[in-house]
Enzyme design. Structure first.
Site, PDB file in Angstrom:
ATOM      1  N   CYS A 190     -23.021  -3.156  18.178  1.00  0.00           N
ATOM      2  CA  CYS A 190     -23.305  -4.587  18.359  1.00  0.00           C
ATOM      3  C   CYS A 190     -24.082  -4.859  19.653  1.00  0.00           C
ATOM      4  O   CYS A 190     -24.783  -5.857  19.755  1.00  0.00           O
ATOM      5  CB  CYS A 190     -22.004  -5.367  18.352  1.00  0.00           C
ATOM      6  N   LYS A 222      -6.198  -4.746   9.785  1.00  0.00           N
ATOM      7  CA  LYS A 222      -6.949  -4.413   8.574  1.00  0.00           C
ATOM      8  C   LYS A 222      -8.230  -3.693   9.004  1.00  0.00           C
ATOM      9  O   LYS A 222      -9.206  -4.317   9.405  1.00  0.00           O
ATOM     10  CB  LYS A 222      -7.309  -5.657   7.757  1.00  0.00           C
ATOM     11  N   GLU A 225     -30.286  -8.387  13.668  1.00  0.00           N
ATOM     12  CA  GLU A 225     -29.772  -7.073  14.081  1.00  0.00           C
ATOM     13  C   GLU A 225     -30.175  -6.035  13.021  1.00  0.00           C
ATOM     14  O   GLU A 225     -29.768  -6.154  11.865  1.00  0.00           O
ATOM     15  CB  GLU A 225     -28.248  -7.233  14.066  1.00  0.00           C
ATOM     16  N   GLU A 263     -15.640 -11.303  17.692  1.00  0.00           N
ATOM     17  CA  GLU A 263     -16.657 -10.435  18.315  1.00  0.00           C
ATOM     18  C   GLU A 263     -17.662 -10.145  17.212  1.00  0.00           C
ATOM     19  O   GLU A 263     -17.390  -9.346  16.314  1.00  0.00           O
ATOM     20  CB  GLU A 263     -16.011  -9.125  18.795  1.00  0.00           C
TER      21      GLU A 263
END
Ligand code: NAD
Length: 519
Positions: free
Chosen positions: A324, A215, A421, A290
Site C-alpha cells: 500500500c 478474518k 494503485e 487502512e
C-alpha cells in the site's frame, strides 16, 4: 456458548489436520520440503479457531490455498460463513470479561511469550508466507520480524495506559477519566502482508484488553492460522483470539450486524473499506481503515542520485509492487530526468525474478491472474495515451503470474498508472519542472497514505513534507514503517492510525467519572 456446546466430533479434527493437506508427492521438491518443515513444527493448520478449538465449517466446505509461484495447491482450509462467525463473536464476547480484567502486566506476559514463539518459529512462518503469498524468503523473514515487533511493542505500551484527573469546577467533586478496552474487535486483513497486518491490529487490541475475531484473506490463511496457533501456545486464553475465514461478504456482514462487536479494524482495498464503514453505521461501531495508497516519490534535481535510486527501487519493487505504501508514481525534476531514468533502469535490471524459495530471488510472482491482468490494463492504457515502456512491460518468461520489472516513461495525470494503485512491479516516471508543480501532482489523487521525497535541501524537505497531503512522508528513505511510529492515511486512504502510542487509542474508550460529595 452455543458453539462450545455444539462442538461435536464432526467439527473438531485431531490436532493435526493432515487429511486436508495436499500430499507432498504432488508438490515441487522445494515446496514439499518447506511444507514438511512447517508440518513437523505443528504449524500447518487448516481449520478455523473458535473458543480455543480448531473447527471445520458447519457444512464441511473448504477452499484451496494455492502457491502463486507454481499454481500448486498447498492445502484446503475451512470455508466459513455467518454461523461460524457468530460462534467466534460469542466466544470473544464471553472471554472479554476475564481477559479485560487481567492486569496489563498479566496480558503483557502472554503477549511477550507469543512474540518469543513467533521469533522462535521465524523460518516456518516465513516459508508459509513465501509459499502462499509469493514474496521472497528474505522479505518474508523481514515481515516476521516486523509483524512480531508490534506484539513486543504493545505488550509494553499497554502498561503505560493512564487515565486523567481533571481539576473540578465544584470544590466537592473529583473528576476522573478512565481508559477502557472497547470490547470485541473484528479484524479483517489483506493478503499482501499475511502476518504483519494481523499483529498490527491484534497486538494492541489484546494488550488493551479487547478480544478479537480475525478474518484473514482467503488467499493467505495459513500464516494467520499458524500465528494463532502460537498465540494459544503462548497462553493467550481460548476465545481471546478467534480466526474465521472463507466467505468474505458473509463473515463481514456477521461482524457488522453484531451488536457485540464494538469495533471493526480493516486493512485492504478502498472499495471494501467504504462498504465496511457504511455497514458499521447501523450498530454505530468504531471503525479504523487502512486502505489503498497512490504514493508519490519526488526526486528533486538536488537529490543524491544514488540515494534516490536505492530508495525508489526499494519503495517501488518490494513485494512485487504489492504494498500500500509502494512508490506508485515517481516524479522526477526535468534537469535530472534522463540521468535518474538511466540509473534507475540499471538498478531495476538487477532484480532477479523467480520463486521466492530460491535464495537469488528478489522479485516473486503477483498474487493471482487478476492482478496480472490489472497491470496489463494499466500498461495498455498508458501506452495508448503516449507513455513509453522503457523496460519490461510484459509477462515474465517464467509464466504463471510472474511479471517483468517494468519502467514506464512520460506518464501523465490522465493515465490509470497515475490515478490508481497499479499494485504490481511497474514504476511510472513523471517529469516535472518546479517544486510547486511537484506538490500539485503529488496531491492530485484521492489517496493519502505514503509519500517520499529525495533532496539534499533541508528547508525544501521540510516545506514539501508539510505540503503533502499524506499520513507518512519518507525523506531520502524508501522504507519507513516501524512499530514505534504512527501508520495510516488521510483522504480516502483511511481513518485512524496503527502502531506507536497512537495505535493504542484505537482500542480504548474514555469513561468520565464524577465523584460527588467529596468535600
Ligand atoms: P481486499 O479489500 O480485496 O480484501 C481485504 C480483506 O477484505 C480480505 O480479507 C477480503 O477477504 C476481505 N473482504 C473482501 N470483501 C469483503 C466484504 N464484502 N466484507 C468483508 N470483508 C471483505 O484487499 P486485498 O486485495 O486483500 O489487499 C490489497 C489492498 O489492501 C490494496 O488496495 C492495498 O493498498 C491495501 N492495503 C492497505 C494497507 C494500509 O495499511 N493502508 C496495507 C496493506 C494493504
Amino acid at each position: 456458548m452455543r458453539r462450545a456446546a455444539a462442538l461435536g466430533a464432526r467439527h473438531i479434527l485431531a490436532a493435526s489436520s493432515s487429511s486436508r493437506v495436499v500430499p507432498l508427492r504432488h508438490m515441487s521438491a522445494d515446496a514439499g520440503a518447506a511444507m514438511e518443515k512447517i508440518r513437523a513444527a505443528g504449524l500447518l493448520r487448516t481449520q478455523g479457531l473458535i473458543a480455543g478449538q480448531w473447527v471445520d465449517a458447519y457444512d464441511g466446505k473448504t477452499i484451496e490455498v494455492q502457491n502463486p509461484a507454481t499454481g500448486e495447491v498447498l492445502a484446503s482450509v475451512s470455508c466459513m460463513g455467518s454461523r461460524e462467525t457468530s460462534d467466534a463473536i460469542a466466544s470473544a464476547h464471553s472471554t472479554f470479561y476475564s481477559w479485560s480484567k487481567l492486569t496489563a502486566n498479566e496480558r503483557s506476559k502472554a503477549l511477550r511469550k507469543w512474540y518469543d514463539l513467533i521469533i522462535a518459529h521465524k523460518e516456518e512462518l516465513a516459508l508459509l508466507m513465501t509459499l502462499e503469498q509469493g514474496k521472497p524468503m528474505k522479505e518474508a523473514l523481514g515481515e516476521v520480524n516486523y509483524g512480531a515487533s508490534f506484539i513486543e511493542y504493545f505488550a509494553e505500551e499497554a502498561k503505560r495506559i493512564y487515565g486523567d484527573i481533571i481539576p473540578p469546577t465544584l470544590s466537592d467533586r473529583r473528576l476522573l477519566v478512565l481508559k477502557q478496552p472497547v470490547g470485541v474487535v473484528g479484524a479483517i486483513t489483506p493478503w499482501n502482508f499475511p502476518l504483519a497486518m494481523i499483529t498490527r491490529k491484534v497486538g494492541p487490541a489484546l494488550a488493551c484488553g479487547c478480544t478479537v475475531v480475525v478474518k484473514p484473506s482467503e488467499f493467505t490463511p495459513l500464516t494467520a492460522l499458524a500465528a494463532a496457533d502460537l498465540a494459544l501456545q503462548a497462553g493467550i486464553p481460548a476465545g481471546a483470539l478467534n480466526v474465521v475465514m472463507g466467505n468474505a461478504p458473509e463473515i463481514g456482514d456477521a461482524l457488522l450486524q453484531s451488536t457485540q462487536v464494538r469495533k471493526i479494524t480493516f486493512t485492504g482495498s478502498t472499495a471494501v473499506g467504504k462498504k465496511l464503514m457504511a455497514g458499521s453505521a447501523d450498530t454505530v461501531k468504531k471503525v479504523s481503515l487502512e486502505l489503498g495508497g497512490n504514493a508519490p516519490c519526488i526526486v528533486f534535481d538536488d537529490a543524491d542520485i544514488d540515494v534516490a535510486v536505492k530508495g525508489s527501487l526499494a519503495a517501488k519493487f518490494r513485494n512485487s509492487g504489492q504494498t500500500c505504501v509502494c512508490a506508485n508514481r515517481i516524479l522526477v525534476q526535468e534537469g535530472i530526468y534522463e540521468k535518474f531514468a538511466s540509473a534507475f533502469i540499471k538498478a531495476v535490471q538487477s532484480l532477479q525474478v523467480g520463486n521466492g524459495l530460491e535464495e537469488s530471488t528478489s522479485q516473486g510472482p503477483l498474487i493471482n491472474e487478476a492482478a496480472v491482468q490489472k497491470v496489463e490494463k494499466f500498461i495498455n492504457d498508458a501506452t495508448s495515451k503516449g507513455a513509453n515502456v522503457m523496460l519490461g512491460g510484459k509477462r515474465h518468461s517464467l509464466g504463471m503470474t510472474f511479471y517483468e520489472p517494468t519502467v514506464v516513461g512520460n506518464v501523465s495525470n490522465d493515465m490509470l498508472l497515475f490515478r490508481e494503485e497499479v499494485f504490481g512491479p511497474v514504476a511510472p516516471l513523471i517529469p516535472f519542472k518546479t517544486e510547486e508543480e511537484a506538490i500539485h501532482l503529488a496531491n492530485d489523487t484521492n489517496a493519502g497514505l505514503a509519500a517520499y521525497i529525495f533532496t539534499r535541501s533541508i528547508p525544501r524537505s521540510w516545506r514539501v513534507s508539510e505540503s503533502l497531503e499524506y499520513g507518512l512522508v519518507g525523506v531520502n528513505e524508501g522504507i519507513i514503517s516501524t512499530e514505534v511510529a504512527p501508520f495510516g492515511g488521510v483522504k480516502q486512504s483511511g481513518l485512524g492510525r496503527e502502531g506507536s502510542k497512537y495505535g493504542v487509542d484505537e482500542y480504548l474508550e474514555l469513561k468520565y467519572i464524577c465523584m460527588g460529595n467529596m468535600g
